[in-house]
Scaffold this motif. Structure first.
Motif, PDB file in Angstrom:
ATOM      1  N   UNK A  73       0.800  -1.231   0.000  1.00 47.87           N
ATOM      2  CA  UNK A  73       0.000   0.000   0.000  1.00 47.87           C
ATOM      3  C   UNK A  73       0.832   1.281   0.000  1.00 47.87           C
ATOM      4  N   UNK A  76       1.626   2.848  -3.509  1.00 45.77           N
ATOM      5  CA  UNK A  76       0.562   3.160  -4.466  1.00 45.77           C
ATOM      6  C   UNK A  76       0.089   4.602  -4.321  1.00 45.77           C
ATOM      7  N   UNK A  77      -0.202   5.251  -5.454  1.00 39.32           N
ATOM      8  CA  UNK A  77      -0.615   6.657  -5.406  1.00 39.32           C
ATOM      9  C   UNK A  77      -2.089   6.818  -5.049  1.00 39.32           C
ATOM     10  N   UNK A  78      -2.558   6.021  -4.101  1.00 33.69           N
ATOM     11  CA  UNK A  78      -3.954   6.135  -3.678  1.00 33.69           C
ATOM     12  C   UNK A  78      -3.985   6.270  -2.163  1.00 33.69           C
ATOM     13  N   UNK A  79      -5.020   6.891  -1.641  1.00 33.86           N
ATOM     14  CA  UNK A  79      -5.186   6.965  -0.197  1.00 33.86           C
ATOM     15  C   UNK A  79      -6.614   6.591   0.169  1.00 33.86           C
ATOM     16  N   UNK A  80      -6.765   6.158   1.421  1.00 34.53           N
ATOM     17  CA  UNK A  80      -8.048   5.621   1.844  1.00 34.53           C
ATOM     18  C   UNK A  80      -8.619   6.419   3.006  1.00 34.53           C
ATOM     19  N   UNK A 148      -6.048  12.005   4.235  1.00 38.44           N
ATOM     20  CA  UNK A 148      -5.857  11.351   2.948  1.00 38.44           C
ATOM     21  C   UNK A 148      -5.577  12.381   1.852  1.00 38.44           C
ATOM     22  N   UNK A 151      -2.096  14.265   0.837  1.00 39.44           N
ATOM     23  CA  UNK A 151      -1.080  13.599   0.036  1.00 39.44           C
ATOM     24  C   UNK A 151      -1.307  13.765  -1.457  1.00 39.44           C
ATOM     25  N   UNK A 153      -3.539  12.389  -3.487  1.00 44.14           N
ATOM     26  CA  UNK A 153      -3.585  11.089  -4.161  1.00 44.14           C
ATOM     27  C   UNK A 153      -4.217  11.251  -5.540  1.00 44.14           C
TER      28      UNK A 153
ATOM     29  N   UNK B 184       0.209   2.213   6.695  1.00 43.79           N
ATOM     30  CA  UNK B 184       0.824   1.718   5.457  1.00 43.79           C
ATOM     31  C   UNK B 184       0.209   2.402   4.249  1.00 43.79           C
ATOM     32  N   UNK B 185      -1.104   2.678   4.342  1.00 46.41           N
ATOM     33  CA  UNK B 185      -1.771   3.382   3.255  1.00 46.41           C
ATOM     34  C   UNK B 185      -1.184   4.786   3.119  1.00 46.41           C
ATOM     35  N   UNK B 186      -0.707   5.339   4.239  1.00 47.21           N
ATOM     36  CA  UNK B 186      -0.111   6.681   4.231  1.00 47.21           C
ATOM     37  C   UNK B 186       1.409   6.600   4.060  1.00 47.21           C
ATOM     38  N   UNK B 187       1.837   5.659   3.275  1.00 47.92           N
ATOM     39  CA  UNK B 187       3.226   5.567   2.808  1.00 47.92           C
ATOM     40  C   UNK B 187       4.249   5.147   3.852  1.00 47.92           C
TER      41      UNK B 187
END
Ligand SMILES: Nc1ncnc2c1ncn2[C@@H]1O[C@H](COP(=O)(O)OP(=O)(O)OP(=O)(O)O)[C@@H](O)[C@H]1O
Ligand SMILES: [Mg+2]
Lengths: 353, 283
Positions: A73, A76-80, A148, A151, A153, B184-187
């Motif tokens: 994760x 990847x250039x995505x955020x949740x 989110x 960043x 995304x 982890x989603x936030x790098x």
């Protein structure tokens, strides 16, 4: 143009459970895309695979043309935005929001400057020093959003972000999310099981059930031309009049009545004629000619203020009819024999598939 | 009416019960403290107020000598075994809670063993293990090592790992694993996720585990006696041997010092607990 996110034959199994079943889907850059379906249909799992929190069992997943199948994760250039927000409880709002930038190697001061902006964007200016536990659900939701968005995304994934909010706040946030999405021009992939929310906010909607993708289309497409029985029933309210296809413009209903309804299904296929309550009308029996109609008896009426909803008992089922509350609208007491009629173009034929 | 009578009676019984509990708990402690200041050579006979026993305690080389006195030995053993047990116990807890691997169930069950088997059994196991290990090292590996401080430390690590990992695991299990996913989603890399999210979240558990390990190590007599060699007498073992030689009120003085040290540890534990509930409130 390359799609923002492209799923090709994506399948996810957990042991024997098929959570997502061979989905093909392309989400365009800059669109507000909703994923809609009942609980357990695989929405979260699909989102998690795009985020990299779960890996597909089969299939190929591309983000802006790059295969990301098993990329972790953080690459990847995505955020949740998580359903439960998942804010870090030991950090204040500012540090929560700055987290992603810090992890990408930005200096503390640069990260803070951008974070303050993002916090302003979600209208929480002045709350930077608060701890998540000191905020309301709606405020926490905004922090999650800022954390989110800061960043920048290319794709923002939102898993039922409004699920925990009360109705009023929910509607407020719906507007705000839409505004943000248009301002930033990034794709939002928005999971919800609230069909009204999906209809009002999205550019396109994907309807899922039991791990399968049933239909993808604009809200209008999906409401007007549902692909099958499930979609017709799930999106909005509808009456499904069971029958079989007689020819390309006639369906023979379960009681033997023939009604005019276009379909491209094979002759003899068992189908349902989907009649939305607001497209059906009610009239005294015998007063309807030419137009398609079925006869029944008024069972009861619910007064909604701006409309009246009648439940009409037919021989073999009940149907709902919604009459706008116009001045001079005719009233039909329970027990009155009536005809339910509609314009030939108002119905849509759906099958199982 | 009868109801209120009943509640009154039950309240009285409960009150009496509380009094008994307090007497049983604290009377011995009180007696111990009082007689540590008694001038008579016989434990339990009051002979006027004196600090003599504390003086004797401080003058006792075997107890207080720097480096090899029993107090120093105890502190060294406790410190080293706690640090190592906390690291290994936390790692064990993490591996059990966050990963799936072959033989996990067995590892899980075995980890609890030192908690449930009696100290004497553990001690005998250590005794046999070390004597075998010493023979093995001597005959096959060509180096000599003897029972001493090291073996005591190893045995303390052995039982402390279990206690630490149980405490840390409870904390980990209560932590929302989505926090780690969010990181982890936030790098964040795996390591950054651990350092910035997981570790701060489980820190109260780690501290609690450390204090527990420290206390257990400072307290232990049985296992230590089996594992210890010459020059490795810890404080509780020394006290135990004093009793065999004949009791003097100096034992009272030693015990009071140990008691005060334990109370300090408990106070620290409560502090860690306070930290934990603060962390909980914010999650
Ligand atoms: N880690 C897992 N292990 C086993 N089964 C899982 C796991 N995660 C999800 N599932 C199963 O996969 C299916 C899809 O789950 P998913 O969470 O994607 O549903 P959802 O559409 O998000 O539902 P909801 O609206 O309730 O959030 C469910 O049947 C669920 O039980
Ligand atoms: Mg879900």
């Amino acid at each position: 143009m390359t799609a923002a996110v492209e799923l090709m034959g994506i399948t996810k199994r957990f042991g024997d459970v098929v959570a997502v079943d061979a989905i093909d889907l392309a989400i365009e850059d800059g669109e507000f895309f909703a994923m809609l379906g009942p609980s357990g249909c695989g929405k979260t799992t699909t989102l998690r695979m795009i985020a990299g929190l779960d890996f597909p069992t089969e299939g190929s997943l591309k983000i802006f043309g790059d295969e990301v199948g098993t990329l972790p994760p953080n690459k990847r250039p995505v955020n949740t935005v998580f359903q439960s927000y998942a804010l870090f409880p030991h950090m204040n709002v500012l540090d929560n929001v700055a987290f992603g930038l810090r992890m990408q190697g930005l200096s503390k001061s640069a990260a803070r400057a951008s974070s303050v902006e993002a916090i302003e964007l979600v209208q929480l200016a002045g709350m930077e020093a608060r701890m998540p536990s000191q905020m309301s659900g709606g405020q926490q939701q905004r922090v999650a959003l800022a954390r989110a968005l800061v960043n920048k995304p290319k794709v923002l994934l939102l898993d039922e972000p409004l699920g925990a909010l009360d109705l009023k706040l929910r509607q407020e946030m719906q507007g705000e999310l839409k505004r943000l999405q248009q301002e930033l021009g990034v794709s939002f992939v928005f999971v919800t099981h609230d069909q009204e929310e999906a209809l009002t906010m999205s550019d396109r909607i994907a309807v899922m059930n039991q791990g399968e993708l049933l239909q993808v289309g604009t809200p209008e497409d999906i409401y007007e031309h549902p692909a099958n029985r499930f979609v017709a029933d799930f999106i909005g309210q509808t009456n499904l009049l069971e029958g079989t296809v007689e020819d390309s413009s006639t369906v023979c209903l379960a009681n033997g009545a023939r009604v005019q309804a276009r379909s491209d299904k094979a002759v003899g296929t068992s189908v349902a004629v989907s009649l939305r309550p607001e497209r059906a009308h009610i009239a005294a029996q015998g007063s309807v000619d030419e137009r398609p109609a079925v006869d029944g008896v008024v069972d009861h009426m619910t007064y909604l203020g701006n409309a009246r909803v009648y439940r009409v008992r037919l021989d073999w089922m009940e149907v709902e009819v919604r009459e706008e509350n116009r001045p001079g609208a005719e009233l039909h007491e329970p027990g009155t024999p009536v005809s339910v009629w509609w314009d030939p173009g108002a119905v849509w034929v759906v099958g199982d598939e | 009416m009868t109801d209120s009578v009943r509640t009154q009676t039950s309240q009285r019984v409960l009150g009496l019960h509380a009094v008994f509990v307090y007497v049983f708990f604290y009377a011995p402690i009180l007696i111990l403290v009082v007689f540590s200041f008694s001038g008579d050579r016989l434990v339990g006979r009051w002979g006027g107020f004196t600090f003599d026993w504390y003086g004797e305690f401080l003058d006792n080389e075997q107890l207080t000598a720097f480096h090899d006195g029993a107090i120093w030995t105890s502190l060294k053993v406790a410190a080293v075994s706690t640090v190592i047990a906390v690291v290994l116990g936390t790692l064990a807890a993490l591996s059990l809670e966050r990963f799936r691997f072959r033989g996990q169930r067995v590892f899980d069950a075995l980890l609890y063993l030192p908690i449930i088997i009696p100290d004497v059994t553990m001690g005998i196991m250590m005794l046999i293990f070390f004597s075998e290990a010493i023979t093995f090292a001597d005959t096959y590996l060509g180096f000599e090592f003897a029972k001493g401080l090291k073996t005591v430390v190893i045995s303390h690590i052995a039982f402390n790992i279990s206690f630490v990992s149980v405490v840390v695991r409870a904390r980990l299990a209560g932590m929302d694993s989505r926090l780690e996913e969010a990181a982890m989603d936030l790098y964040a890399t795996r390591w950054q996720t651990f350092a910035h999210v997981t570790f701060p979240q489980i820190l109260p558990g780690v501290l609690g585990g450390a204090l527990l390990a420290l206390t257990l190590s400072l307290d232990d007599v049985v296992v230590t006696q089996f594992a210890a060699g010459p020059g490795a007498t810890t404080l509780p073992v020394f006290v135990f041997s004093l009793i065999r030689r004949g009791v003097t009120p100096m034992i009272n003085a030693v015990s009071v010092v140990m008691l005060v040290a334990s109370l300090l540890l408990i106070a620290l534990m409560l502090l860690a607990d306070g930290l934990r509930s603060v962390a909980d409130k914010s999650s």
